[in-house]
Design a protein around this motif. Structure first.
Motif, PDB file in Angstrom:
ATOM      1  N   ALA A   1      29.971  -1.264  30.556  1.00  0.00           N
ATOM      2  CA  ALA A   1      30.211  -1.882  31.970  1.00  0.00           C
ATOM      3  C   ALA A   1      31.509  -3.068  31.537  1.00  0.00           C
ATOM      4  O   ALA A   1      31.167  -3.885  30.541  1.00  0.00           O
ATOM      5  CB  ALA A   1      29.323  -2.337  32.502  1.00  0.00           C
ATOM      6  N   ARG A   2      32.560  -2.811  32.152  1.00  0.00           N
ATOM      7  CA  ARG A   2      33.725  -3.765  31.974  1.00  0.00           C
ATOM      8  C   ARG A   2      33.716  -4.820  33.136  1.00  0.00           C
ATOM      9  O   ARG A   2      33.792  -4.572  34.067  1.00  0.00           O
ATOM     10  CB  ARG A   2      34.912  -3.265  31.572  1.00  0.00           C
ATOM     11  N   PHE A   3      33.750  -6.014  32.700  1.00  0.00           N
ATOM     12  CA  PHE A   3      33.756  -7.294  33.666  1.00  0.00           C
ATOM     13  C   PHE A   3      34.683  -8.250  32.780  1.00  0.00           C
ATOM     14  O   PHE A   3      34.401  -8.722  32.039  1.00  0.00           O
ATOM     15  CB  PHE A   3      32.500  -7.703  34.311  1.00  0.00           C
ATOM     16  N   GLY A   4      35.557  -8.895  33.881  1.00  0.00           N
ATOM     17  CA  GLY A   4      36.466  -9.964  33.316  1.00  0.00           C
ATOM     18  C   GLY A   4      36.895  -9.155  31.904  1.00  0.00           C
ATOM     19  O   GLY A   4      37.490  -8.335  31.704  1.00  0.00           O
ATOM     20  N   PRO A   5      37.196 -10.275  30.929  1.00  0.00           N
ATOM     21  CA  PRO A   5      37.740  -9.921  29.386  1.00  0.00           C
ATOM     22  C   PRO A   5      36.628  -9.173  28.568  1.00  0.00           C
ATOM     23  O   PRO A   5      37.083  -8.504  27.496  1.00  0.00           O
ATOM     24  CB  PRO A   5      38.274 -11.350  29.090  1.00  0.00           C
ATOM     25  N   TRP A   6      35.511  -9.044  29.169  1.00  0.00           N
ATOM     26  CA  TRP A   6      34.226  -8.571  28.334  1.00  0.00           C
ATOM     27  C   TRP A   6      33.997  -6.915  28.583  1.00  0.00           C
ATOM     28  O   TRP A   6      34.276  -6.457  29.697  1.00  0.00           O
ATOM     29  CB  TRP A   6      33.184  -9.172  28.536  1.00  0.00           C
TER      30      TRP A   6
ATOM     31  N   GLY B   1      39.189 -16.863  29.929  1.00  0.00           N
ATOM     32  CA  GLY B   1      38.878 -16.113  31.203  1.00  0.00           C
ATOM     33  C   GLY B   1      37.435 -15.995  31.269  1.00  0.00           C
ATOM     34  O   GLY B   1      36.940 -15.352  32.362  1.00  0.00           O
ATOM     35  N   GLY B   2      36.625 -16.402  30.252  1.00  0.00           N
ATOM     36  CA  GLY B   2      35.054 -15.739  30.385  1.00  0.00           C
ATOM     37  C   GLY B   2      34.369 -16.870  31.048  1.00  0.00           C
ATOM     38  O   GLY B   2      33.096 -17.083  31.209  1.00  0.00           O
ATOM     39  N   ASP B   3      34.885 -18.138  30.947  1.00  0.00           N
ATOM     40  CA  ASP B   3      33.984 -19.276  31.174  1.00  0.00           C
ATOM     41  C   ASP B   3      33.988 -19.829  32.855  1.00  0.00           C
ATOM     42  O   ASP B   3      33.196 -20.297  33.133  1.00  0.00           O
ATOM     43  CB  ASP B   3      34.838 -20.713  30.821  1.00  0.00           C
ATOM     44  N   GLU B   4      34.680 -18.776  33.762  1.00  0.00           N
ATOM     45  CA  GLU B   4      34.517 -18.708  35.189  1.00  0.00           C
ATOM     46  C   GLU B   4      33.703 -17.611  35.812  1.00  0.00           C
ATOM     47  O   GLU B   4      33.947 -17.231  36.852  1.00  0.00           O
ATOM     48  CB  GLU B   4      35.481 -18.962  35.874  1.00  0.00           C
ATOM     49  N   LEU B   5      33.141 -16.698  34.897  1.00  0.00           N
ATOM     50  CA  LEU B   5      32.653 -15.444  35.314  1.00  0.00           C
ATOM     51  C   LEU B   5      31.228 -15.484  36.011  1.00  0.00           C
ATOM     52  O   LEU B   5      31.004 -15.019  37.227  1.00  0.00           O
ATOM     53  CB  LEU B   5      32.120 -14.551  34.092  1.00  0.00           C
ATOM     54  N   ILE B   6      30.355 -16.554  35.589  1.00  0.00           N
ATOM     55  CA  ILE B   6      29.154 -16.576  36.360  1.00  0.00           C
ATOM     56  C   ILE B   6      29.236 -18.104  37.076  1.00  0.00           C
ATOM     57  O   ILE B   6      29.107 -19.180  36.396  1.00  0.00           O
ATOM     58  CB  ILE B   6      27.929 -16.548  35.275  1.00  0.00           C
ATOM     59  N   LEU B   7      29.037 -18.322  38.387  1.00  0.00           N
ATOM     60  CA  LEU B   7      29.333 -19.272  39.163  1.00  0.00           C
ATOM     61  C   LEU B   7      28.015 -19.735  39.739  1.00  0.00           C
ATOM     62  O   LEU B   7      27.119 -18.902  40.129  1.00  0.00           O
ATOM     63  CB  LEU B   7      30.394 -19.243  40.106  1.00  0.00           C
ATOM     64  N   THR B   8      27.610 -20.944  40.024  1.00  0.00           N
ATOM     65  CA  THR B   8      26.633 -21.454  40.555  1.00  0.00           C
ATOM     66  C   THR B   8      26.844 -21.596  42.107  1.00  0.00           C
ATOM     67  O   THR B   8      28.066 -22.286  42.457  1.00  0.00           O
ATOM     68  CB  THR B   8      26.140 -22.867  40.086  1.00  0.00           C
ATOM     69  N   VAL B   9      26.224 -21.088  42.986  1.00  0.00           N
ATOM     70  CA  VAL B   9      26.228 -21.326  44.197  1.00  0.00           C
ATOM     71  C   VAL B   9      25.117 -22.285  44.760  1.00  0.00           C
ATOM     72  O   VAL B   9      23.959 -21.892  44.749  1.00  0.00           O
ATOM     73  CB  VAL B   9      26.017 -19.994  44.959  1.00  0.00           C
ATOM     74  N   ARG B  10      25.608 -23.328  45.043  1.00  0.00           N
ATOM     75  CA  ARG B  10      24.419 -24.694  45.097  1.00  0.00           C
ATOM     76  C   ARG B  10      23.476 -24.232  46.342  1.00  0.00           C
ATOM     77  O   ARG B  10      23.800 -23.853  47.581  1.00  0.00           O
ATOM     78  CB  ARG B  10      24.995 -25.945  45.517  1.00  0.00           C
ATOM     79  N   GLY B  11      22.221 -24.339  45.999  1.00  0.00           N
ATOM     80  CA  GLY B  11      21.099 -24.006  47.014  1.00  0.00           C
ATOM     81  C   GLY B  11      20.676 -22.347  47.212  1.00  0.00           C
ATOM     82  O   GLY B  11      19.825 -22.262  48.031  1.00  0.00           O
TER      83      GLY B  11
ATOM     84  N   VAL C   1      26.318 -16.272  40.881  1.00  0.00           N
ATOM     85  CA  VAL C   1      27.057 -14.947  41.340  1.00  0.00           C
ATOM     86  C   VAL C   1      28.019 -14.560  40.179  1.00  0.00           C
ATOM     87  O   VAL C   1      28.599 -15.471  39.241  1.00  0.00           O
ATOM     88  CB  VAL C   1      27.921 -15.178  42.598  1.00  0.00           C
ATOM     89  N   LEU C   2      28.249 -13.350  39.899  1.00  0.00           N
ATOM     90  CA  LEU C   2      29.170 -12.711  38.819  1.00  0.00           C
ATOM     91  C   LEU C   2      30.427 -12.579  39.494  1.00  0.00           C
ATOM     92  O   LEU C   2      30.632 -11.699  40.275  1.00  0.00           O
ATOM     93  CB  LEU C   2      28.672 -11.475  38.133  1.00  0.00           C
ATOM     94  N   ALA C   3      31.472 -13.379  39.441  1.00  0.00           N
ATOM     95  CA  ALA C   3      32.514 -13.575  40.035  1.00  0.00           C
ATOM     96  C   ALA C   3      33.660 -12.785  39.305  1.00  0.00           C
ATOM     97  O   ALA C   3      34.639 -13.024  38.964  1.00  0.00           O
ATOM     98  CB  ALA C   3      33.339 -14.747  40.187  1.00  0.00           C
ATOM     99  N   SER C   4      33.413 -11.278  39.481  1.00  0.00           N
ATOM    100  CA  SER C   4      34.324 -10.348  38.624  1.00  0.00           C
ATOM    101  C   SER C   4      33.865  -8.967  39.470  1.00  0.00           C
ATOM    102  O   SER C   4      32.915  -8.490  39.673  1.00  0.00           O
ATOM    103  CB  SER C   4      34.180 -10.330  37.267  1.00  0.00           C
ATOM    104  N   GLY C   5      34.885  -7.921  39.153  1.00  0.00           N
ATOM    105  CA  GLY C   5      34.539  -6.562  39.574  1.00  0.00           C
ATOM    106  C   GLY C   5      34.022  -5.908  38.333  1.00  0.00           C
ATOM    107  O   GLY C   5      34.085  -6.686  37.198  1.00  0.00           O
ATOM    108  N   VAL C   6      33.390  -4.986  38.233  1.00  0.00           N
ATOM    109  CA  VAL C   6      32.756  -4.128  37.291  1.00  0.00           C
ATOM    110  C   VAL C   6      33.095  -2.718  37.229  1.00  0.00           C
ATOM    111  O   VAL C   6      33.215  -2.180  38.195  1.00  0.00           O
ATOM    112  CB  VAL C   6      31.054  -4.252  37.456  1.00  0.00           C
ATOM    113  N   GLU C   7      33.534  -2.329  36.044  1.00  0.00           N
ATOM    114  CA  GLU C   7      34.200  -1.059  35.953  1.00  0.00           C
ATOM    115  C   GLU C   7      33.237  -0.149  34.809  1.00  0.00           C
ATOM    116  O   GLU C   7      32.767  -0.567  34.015  1.00  0.00           O
ATOM    117  CB  GLU C   7      35.506  -0.848  35.416  1.00  0.00           C
ATOM    118  N   GLN C   8      32.548   0.815  35.201  1.00  0.00           N
ATOM    119  CA  GLN C   8      31.792   1.620  34.337  1.00  0.00           C
ATOM    120  C   GLN C   8      32.676   2.648  33.425  1.00  0.00           C
ATOM    121  O   GLN C   8      33.579   3.192  34.017  1.00  0.00           O
ATOM    122  CB  GLN C   8      30.851   2.446  35.104  1.00  0.00           C
ATOM    123  N   LEU C   9      32.445   2.359  32.200  1.00  0.00           N
ATOM    124  CA  LEU C   9      33.396   3.245  31.035  1.00  0.00           C
ATOM    125  C   LEU C   9      32.475   4.401  30.462  1.00  0.00           C
ATOM    126  O   LEU C   9      31.421   4.302  30.148  1.00  0.00           O
ATOM    127  CB  LEU C   9      33.949   2.302  30.134  1.00  0.00           C
TER     128      LEU C   9
END
Length: 242
Positions: A142-147, A220-230, A234-242
């Motif tokens: 599963a590709r997401f961001g640079p990973w 580019g990996g430092d902003e993939l998982i964001l906190t939504v207060r309260g 969220v994983l702020a990235s699209g995901v591609e299955q390979l």
């Protein structure tokens, strides 16, 4: 023709050197129609695993012949996919994270309400039957961001093809994000087997923090998982299955 054979009973192994606690847990589980086994030491546990197909272990960490944490690590290193609930008097968030990172599926602190243990066992056994990661997957990565996440080897692959190993807990957590990218997930959603206590369980935040640290090791990996207060994460990235 429909298969009318009954579903196999789940086998639960209760490991505790305190006979009273073993009997209490087994007494609670009898009503659930599980096949129940008991052990009082790591040696008995090992012997039972060689002789029986066990689905879930309720594992006390302080046993007379060794540490349950190390046993858990050894089982995962050997490729054992049995579900493990650690039961211990060690109650700090760091202890819980360590137990989960060494391969436990859940962690319960003594003293505990037997009905809570029962609910967690049900949830884990249900998840074991339905977890997509436990079934053959159509995609390898599963590709997401640079990973890329290797869904079979359960590890991260960086853009330069170097590997970053994930603990069992980190892989499960990241898999949940990948299943629902760009969707805010509450703690209860991320760890449904701990739904009753997730809102107050700081070990979940520590697990997310450690996962973020690994993702942040490439640009580019430092902003993939964001906190939504309260609300959650969220994983702020699209995901591609390979």
């Amino acid at each position: 023709m429909l298969d009318s054979s009954p579903a196999r009973q789940a086998t639960v192994l209760v490991v505790d050197d305190d006979a009273d606690i073993r009997d209490l847990i087994i007494g609670q589980l009898h009503q659930e129609n599980y096949r129940l086994l008991a052990a009082a030491s790591l040696a008995e546990l090992r012997r039972t695993l060689k002789e029986e197909a066990v689905d879930l272990i309720v594992l006390d960490l302080n046993l007379p012949d060794g540490d349950g944490l190390m046993l858990c690590r050894e089982l995962r290193a050997e490729g054992a996919d049995v579900q493990i609930i650690m039961v211990t008097a060690r109650g700090s968030a760091i202890d819980r994270v360590l137990g989960l990172e060494l391969g436990a599926d859940d962690y319960l602190t003594k003293p505990f309400e037997p009905r809570e243990l029962l609910v967690r066992i049900r949830n884990l056994l249900r998840r074991g039957r339905s977890d997509p990661a436990a079934r053959p997957a159509a995609a390898r990565f599963a590709r997401f961001g640079p990973w890329r996440l290797d869904l079979q080897q359960r590890r991260l692959v960086a853009p330069d093809d170097s590997l970053v190993m994930l603990s069992s807990a980190e892989f499960r957590l990241l898999s949940r994000f990948i299943e629902e990218p760009n969707v805010v997930l509450s703690r209860e959603t991320l760890v449904p087997e701990r739904r009753a206590t997730a809102a107050f369980d700081r070990s979940i935040d520590l697990q997310v923090s450690r996962l973020r640290q690994k993702l942040a090791t490439v640009p580019g990996g430092d902003e993939l998982i964001l906190t939504v207060r309260g609300e959650g994460y969220v994983l702020a990235s699209g995901v591609e299955q390979l």
